[in-house]
Design an enzyme around this catalytic site. Structure first.
Site, mmCIF file in Angstrom:
data_model
loop_
_atom_site.group_PDB
_atom_site.id
_atom_site.type_symbol
_atom_site.label_atom_id
_atom_site.label_comp_id
_atom_site.label_asym_id
_atom_site.label_seq_id
_atom_site.Cartn_x
_atom_site.Cartn_y
_atom_site.Cartn_z
ATOM 1 N N HIS A 1 -3.852 -4.899 0.470
ATOM 2 C CA HIS A 1 -3.096 -5.296 1.602
ATOM 3 C C HIS A 1 -3.206 -7.009 1.815
ATOM 4 O O HIS A 1 -3.996 -7.700 1.945
ATOM 5 C CB HIS A 1 -3.926 -5.095 2.898
ATOM 6 C CG HIS A 1 -3.486 -3.475 3.269
ATOM 7 N ND1 HIS A 1 -2.632 -3.098 3.845
ATOM 8 C CD2 HIS A 1 -4.256 -2.481 2.597
ATOM 9 C CE1 HIS A 1 -2.585 -1.736 4.000
ATOM 10 N NE2 HIS A 1 -3.543 -1.331 3.186
ATOM 11 N N CYS B 1 0.891 -0.986 0.028
ATOM 12 C CA CYS B 1 0.068 0.279 -0.032
ATOM 13 C C CYS B 1 0.956 1.163 -0.081
ATOM 14 O O CYS B 1 1.195 1.502 -1.038
ATOM 15 C CB CYS B 1 -1.065 -0.093 1.356
ATOM 16 S SG CYS B 1 -2.394 0.864 0.710
ATOM 17 N N GLU C 1 -1.746 -9.019 3.333
ATOM 18 C CA GLU C 1 -1.626 -9.836 4.511
ATOM 19 C C GLU C 1 -3.232 -10.250 4.949
ATOM 20 O O GLU C 1 -3.157 -11.104 5.990
ATOM 21 C CB GLU C 1 -1.138 -8.827 5.505
ATOM 22 C CG GLU C 1 -1.885 -7.471 5.999
ATOM 23 C CD GLU C 1 -1.358 -6.365 4.937
ATOM 24 O OE1 GLU C 1 -1.096 -6.554 3.970
ATOM 25 O OE2 GLU C 1 -1.835 -5.097 5.692
#
Ligand code: GLN
Length: 541
Positions: A516, A387, A518
């Site tokens: 993102h 990001c 994750e």
């Protein structure tokens, strides 16, 4: 179908791992062949977690459908390997907002709209809807805060009412804490006794008391809590500190917890299968290599605890990727502001096998991050930008490779001559009018991958869906110039043409992603780009 509910409430103090406990109990029940979902109740008046400071509140976890939620939702997703939705999260603000909107729409048909029963009714509706939507045998419901607070009383009231209506299918679990005062060296049960009474005074009797503490609880204390709190000794569960949260499900199963829960619900238990999970939780013990990753950013100066909470999904994704590569991970936090005041510090980055720049906002420490990106690019240190980490990699490239010295993101420099990261035109108006709540590109968007690129190879598919949370975007006016000089656009949103992934062609691993990743990494299914990054870092050794 029968939906069963387990409410998890906290006693004594916050921060003892109620979220992980909730997730772990969900996990052991799921391992018995049941469909499990989870709901997080945040007692804050905020409508979502998007407006809460991550340093105070921890990470903002984004769902596929674009809700900005509490980090515990990430624990649920990781432990249960499910995609949760906005309906799995509620705050006081959100519940009141719905009730007030319904009142304005005359949906209460002229009745007086009251805190009780209308607020608990709305809470119950939400809980049931989430259970039905997930077709869940078991719905874990974590009520934030601790018993005895004003803030969560209406949620406890909702839970009490659900139990009253269907006592066989609703259980309560109190997650408490047994302190060991240094001068006594003994585990104390009194605070837990008080917490249980407080819960009793809300009309709720716990089926289980989960006792967090430094060590395993011994038999005398179990018996004491049993008598004083009015629960059977086997329903007092010990939850000692362990070196990895992923070991907690096994700790519960040693005490037969899923058996007891299922018996109380009257469900015929299938045999548990946690083999893969347990193996994953133990990789660290046998791993012979270690990968050393530096995380560069801001927010790092407020103490370790807060810091790791703001990036919990990134940390867990890195751990999973390392374990998948049969390696241990050594994570270090590097404050980017240090590079702004002390140029020499930069050399220290060479000791890392890989550098990650996670998401972030604002201006503090940004020049330091850009300098660190330059160092990684030039020194060929594996770099992974997420990001803001992707946006700043684009800024660095524009400045130092394209020679556009004034290039910047308009987030930091509104007047920049080269706005390589600019405002998504659709968001411009919101920002001008100070409408910041929920004005970002949020939730899952498609990303088409360019075959043969680092990203394309890592994913091994043509198209993926990833979660976003940002206001600014890569400016497509610069695409050509960048590609001419060796920066490859390797992922694009097929609907809008927005750039989602950039990478360098003459570098062992230099990848920036606008989304993102994750949020979609799971312990048993680590994210492909995290895996590729860790692998590149190990190869650098
Ligand atoms: N601040 C950047 C933006 O708003 C990046 C956000 C992020 O890293 N989550 O676009």
């Amino acid at each position: 179908m029968i939906h069963r509910y387990i409410f998890v409430v906290g006693g004594v103090m916050s921060g003892v791992g109620k979220g992980v406990t909730t997730a772990s109990i969900g996990k052991i029940l799921q391992s018995r062949g049941l469909t499990v979902t989870a709901i997080k109740i945040d007692p804050y008046v905020n409508v979502d977690a998007g407006t809460m400071n991550p340093v105070e509140h921890g990470e903002v976890f984004v769902t596929d459908d674009g809700d900005e939620t509490d980090q515990d939702m990430g624990n649920y997703e990781r432990f249960l390997d499910v995609d949760l939705m906005s309906m799995n999260y509620m705050t006081t603000g959100r519940v009141y907002q719905t009730v007030i909107e319904r009142e304005r729409n005359l949906e209460y048909k002229g009745k007086c709209v009251q805190v009780v029963p209308h607020i608990p009714e709305e809470v119950i509706d939400r809980i049931r809807r989430a259970a039905e939507n997930a077709k869940a045998d078991i719905t874990m419901v974590e009520i934030g805060g601790t018993v005895g607070e004003y803030e969560n009383i209406l949620f406890l009231e909702a839970a009490r009412i659900m139990h009253l209506a269907d006592p066989d299918n609703v259980q309560f679990m109190l997650v408490s804490y047994l302190p060991v005062p240094a001068h006594l060296g003994e585990m104390k049960t009194k605070p837990t006794q008080h917490a249980t009474r407080t819960l009793n005074s809300a009309g709720i009797h716990p089926d289980f008391i989960v006792c967090r503490g430094q060590h395993y609880m011994d038999q005398p204390r179990r018996e004491k809590l049993s008598v004083f709190c009015n629960v059977k000794p086997e329903d007092v569960i010990s939850a000692p500190d362990v070196d990895s949260i992923y070991k907690i499900p096994a700790v519960f199963e040693e005490q037969g917890l899923s058996d007891i829960i299922l018996k109380k619900f009257g469900i015929k238990p299938k045999k548990a299968d946690l083999t893969k999970w347990i193996a994953m939780s133990q990789v660290r013990e046998t791993a012979t290599k270690t990968v050393k990753i530096g995380v560069v950013g801001k927010y790092f100066s407020t103490g370790d605890y807060t810091l790791s909470d703001s990036y919990i999904s990134v940390i867990e994704a890195l751990k999973s990727a390392a374990w998948d590569n049969k390696a241990k991970i050594q994570l270090e936090w590097i404050n980017s502001e240090d590079f702004e005041t002390n140029g020499k510090k930069m050399g220290e980055l060479s000791q890392y096998d890989g550098i990650l720049v996670p998401g972030g906002f604002g201006t503090r420490g940004i020049e330091g991050v850009i300098a660190a990106v330059k160092f990684c690019r030039e020194q060929k240190i594996p770099y992974f930008g997420i990001c803001y980490g992707m946006q700043l990699a684009a800024v660095e490239f524009a400045r130092n490779v394209l020679g556009k010295e004034g290039a910047h993101t308009v987030e930091v420099d509104e007047q920049t001559v080269d706005p390589i990261i600019h405002v998504n035109p659709r968001q411009m108006e919101n920002i001008r009018e100070n409408r910041y709540g929920g004005t970002m590109r949020l939730g899952a968007y498609d990303c088409e991958l360019v075959p043969g690129t680092i990203a394309g190879k890592a994913y091994g598919v043509k198209s993926v869906s990833e979660r976003h949370r940002h206001r600014y975007e890569f400016n497509n006016d610069y695409t050509e110039a960048l590609e001419e000089r060796g920066m490859k656009i390797s992922g694009v949103n097929p609907q809008t043409g927005l750039v989602e992934i950039i990478e360098l062609t003459d570098h062992p691993f230099f990848v920036g992603v606008q989304f993102h990743p994750e949020f979609k990494s799971r312990p048993l299914r680590p994210h492909p780009i995290f895996k590729a990054f860790v692998k590149a870092a190990l190869d650098k050794k």
